[in-house]
Write a protein that holds these residues in place. Structure first.
Motif, short mmCIF file in Angstrom:
data_model
loop_
_atom_site.label_atom_id
_atom_site.label_comp_id
_atom_site.label_asym_id
_atom_site.label_seq_id
_atom_site.Cartn_x
_atom_site.Cartn_y
_atom_site.Cartn_z
N LEU A 125 0.79 -1.22 0.00
CA LEU A 125 0.00 0.00 0.00
C LEU A 125 0.83 1.28 0.00
N ASP A 126 2.10 1.21 0.40
CA ASP A 126 2.91 2.42 0.45
C ASP A 126 4.38 2.03 0.32
N ASP A 127 5.25 3.06 0.32
CA ASP A 127 6.68 2.81 0.16
C ASP A 127 7.48 3.17 1.40
N LYS A 128 6.81 3.29 2.54
CA LYS A 128 7.49 3.80 3.74
C LYS A 128 8.57 2.85 4.26
N ASP A 129 8.46 1.56 3.99
CA ASP A 129 9.46 0.60 4.47
C ASP A 129 10.53 0.31 3.42
N LEU A 130 10.49 1.01 2.30
CA LEU A 130 11.42 0.74 1.23
C LEU A 130 12.66 1.63 1.33
N SER A 131 13.75 1.19 0.73
CA SER A 131 15.01 1.94 0.76
C SER A 131 14.92 3.18 -0.11
N ALA A 132 15.92 4.05 0.03
CA ALA A 132 15.95 5.28 -0.77
C ALA A 132 16.02 4.96 -2.26
N THR A 133 16.78 3.94 -2.63
CA THR A 133 16.88 3.56 -4.04
C THR A 133 15.54 3.05 -4.56
N SER A 134 14.86 2.25 -3.74
CA SER A 134 13.55 1.75 -4.13
C SER A 134 12.57 2.89 -4.36
N ARG A 135 12.55 3.84 -3.43
CA ARG A 135 11.64 4.97 -3.57
C ARG A 135 12.00 5.83 -4.79
N GLY A 136 13.29 6.00 -5.03
CA GLY A 136 13.71 6.75 -6.20
C GLY A 136 13.29 6.07 -7.49
N MET A 137 13.35 4.76 -7.51
CA MET A 137 12.93 4.02 -8.70
C MET A 137 11.43 4.16 -8.92
N LEU A 138 10.66 4.10 -7.85
CA LEU A 138 9.21 4.27 -7.98
C LEU A 138 8.87 5.68 -8.48
N ALA A 139 9.61 6.68 -8.02
CA ALA A 139 9.32 8.06 -8.39
C ALA A 139 9.57 8.31 -9.88
N MET A 140 10.46 7.56 -10.50
CA MET A 140 10.78 7.80 -11.92
C MET A 140 10.05 6.84 -12.86
N ARG A 141 9.06 6.13 -12.35
CA ARG A 141 8.37 5.09 -13.14
C ARG A 141 7.79 5.66 -14.44
N ASP A 142 7.07 6.75 -14.38
CA ASP A 142 6.44 7.30 -15.59
C ASP A 142 7.48 7.67 -16.64
N ASP A 143 8.59 8.24 -16.18
CA ASP A 143 9.66 8.62 -17.11
C ASP A 143 10.25 7.38 -17.78
N VAL A 144 10.48 6.33 -17.01
CA VAL A 144 11.04 5.09 -17.57
C VAL A 144 10.12 4.50 -18.62
N PHE A 145 8.84 4.49 -18.36
CA PHE A 145 7.91 3.89 -19.32
C PHE A 145 7.75 4.74 -20.57
N ALA A 146 7.88 6.04 -20.45
CA ALA A 146 7.86 6.89 -21.63
C ALA A 146 9.07 6.60 -22.52
N ILE A 147 10.23 6.46 -21.89
CA ILE A 147 11.46 6.12 -22.63
C ILE A 147 11.31 4.75 -23.30
N TRP A 148 10.84 3.79 -22.52
CA TRP A 148 10.72 2.41 -23.02
C TRP A 148 9.75 2.32 -24.19
N GLU A 149 8.57 2.93 -24.06
CA GLU A 149 7.59 2.84 -25.14
C GLU A 149 8.13 3.46 -26.42
N SER A 150 8.80 4.59 -26.29
CA SER A 150 9.37 5.23 -27.47
C SER A 150 10.39 4.33 -28.15
N GLN A 151 11.23 3.69 -27.37
CA GLN A 151 12.26 2.82 -27.92
C GLN A 151 11.67 1.55 -28.53
N VAL A 152 10.66 0.99 -27.88
CA VAL A 152 10.02 -0.21 -28.41
C VAL A 152 9.37 0.08 -29.76
#
Length: 378
Positions: A9-36
């Protein structure tokens, strides 16, 4: 809020790297879809919701695995979501096996590029988890992709051998008759029948190839209409809470899409019923989320986990009759749930571990109208 397959339900128990990865999810998928779409020609005819498939949940699974204290070792641990990805690719797209592999390679590159853009730094050990996750996902997706295509070939061969007997018999009998007669009138009449039989066979081949190549699955007849998923899941919860108040909780914002109300209601009813029966008494949670044109609808409970060997086969028919332990009870009705998910142009998966409980997820397009065989009855 994470989209991981354990319904976290949340990211409060996750590491800083995990939270950083979640925060950039939309950007990653925009890059991926364009490349695919740039590198895979077949992707250009595939809509966004079908292209993205089950990958958002897989991405969040990887993010969880980057936290050392989380029980998920990599993005594919405890879940069948990547097998579901391969199955959807086989049923819903013209992708080849090598293109499924390439899309995962592009996914890894998109994570790397997104991290550089967003200032997320992976340690060598963390990046190794990303790579292991993607390698494992490729194996699971390709295995299911190949199984689906093998089933298609078997069904094609069986159908061809059955349906072509009659026109083939006409052609063979006609050629034998022509060989025995010198009457041109008879020859012309028989030749007409042979031509008719050949045309029937040609039509059968065309119809079968189109059906098996583009539909890729037997789909339930469904009545599709505009629907808000929030009242639907609340209605399911109320039915179970009538006897035992607050046993089933819901988490959802209004999400409007095009689905079959009756079939989704029945699928949820089945999942909640089993979750209550085989949980540990702490209750059940239904959760609905929307991302990138997909509805992610999940049912979670705590209790005895489903072992890996059973997770791989749990959606098969006659599961409960094949083995005799407690977890097999989950198999009741699950083939129907799978049919509902696939009939909506999506898939169903299970994530189960002792530490996180069991979560069944129906992952389908928000607008499933292009992918559904409609009927006048639900």
């Amino acid at each position: 809020m994470t989209l991981a397959t354990d319904q976290k339900l949340d990211d409060k128990d996750l590491s800083a790297t995990s939270r950083g990865m979640l925060a950039m999810r939309d950007d990653v998928f925009a890059i991926w879809e364009s490349q695919v779409r740039n590198h895979i020609d077949e992707a250009n005819g595939v809509s966004g919701p079908i292209l993205v498939n089950t990958l958002p949940a897989f991405y969040d699974n990887i993010a969880e695995a980057l936290t050392p204290s989380h029980p998920r070792e990599d993005g594919t641990s405890n879940t069948t979501s990547m097998s579901a990805h391969g199955g959807e690719r086989a049923r819903m797209t013209p992708f080849r096996a090598d293109e499924v592999i390439l899309e995962y390679q592009l996914f890894r590159d998109a994570i790397f590029t997104g991290a550089a853009r967003n200032g997320v730094q992976f340690s060598p050990q963390e990046w190794r988890i990303v790579e292991v996750s993607i390698d494992s996902a490729v194996r699971e997706a390709i295995r299911e992709f190949s199984l689906i295509h093998e089933a298609i070939r078997e069904r094609l061969a069986a159908t061809l051998s059955h349906d072509m007997r009659n026109p083939l018999s006409v052609i063979l009998a006609g050629t034998q008759l022509i060989a025995l007669t010198s009457d041109l009138t008879v020859v012309r009449r028989v030749a007409t029948k042979i031509a008719s039989g050949a045309k029937r066979m040609e039509h059968m081949l065309t119809q079968l190839v189109e059906t098996l190549t583009f539909e890729r699955a037997i789909k339930l007849p469904m009545v599709i209409a505009e629907l808000d998923i929030k009242p639907l899941i609340e209605s399911v919860a109320q039915e179970f809470n009538f006897v035992d108040e607050d046993k089933v909780q819901t988490i959802a914002e209004p999400i409007v899409g095009y689905w079959c109300r009756n079939s989704l209601h029945r699928a949820l009813d089945n999942l909640v019923s089993n979750a209550l029966k085989y949980g540990d008494g702490q209750g059940v949670r239904i959760k609905a989320e929307q991302i990138l044109g997909r509805l992610i609808l999940s049912v979670h409970n705590q209790g005895k986990s489903i072992i890996e060997e059973q997770r791989d086969r749990i959606f098969e028919y006659l599961r409960r009759e094949s083995e005799g332990n407690l977890a097999d009870g989950w198999g009741i009705g699950l083939p129907f749930v799978r049919s509902v998910a696939e009939g909506h142009g999506g898939s169903v998966s299970v994530d189960s571990a002792a530490e996180t409980g069991t979560t069944f997820t129906i992952d389908i397009p928000v607008d499933c109208r292009p992918y559904v065989h409609t009927s006048g009855t639900a």
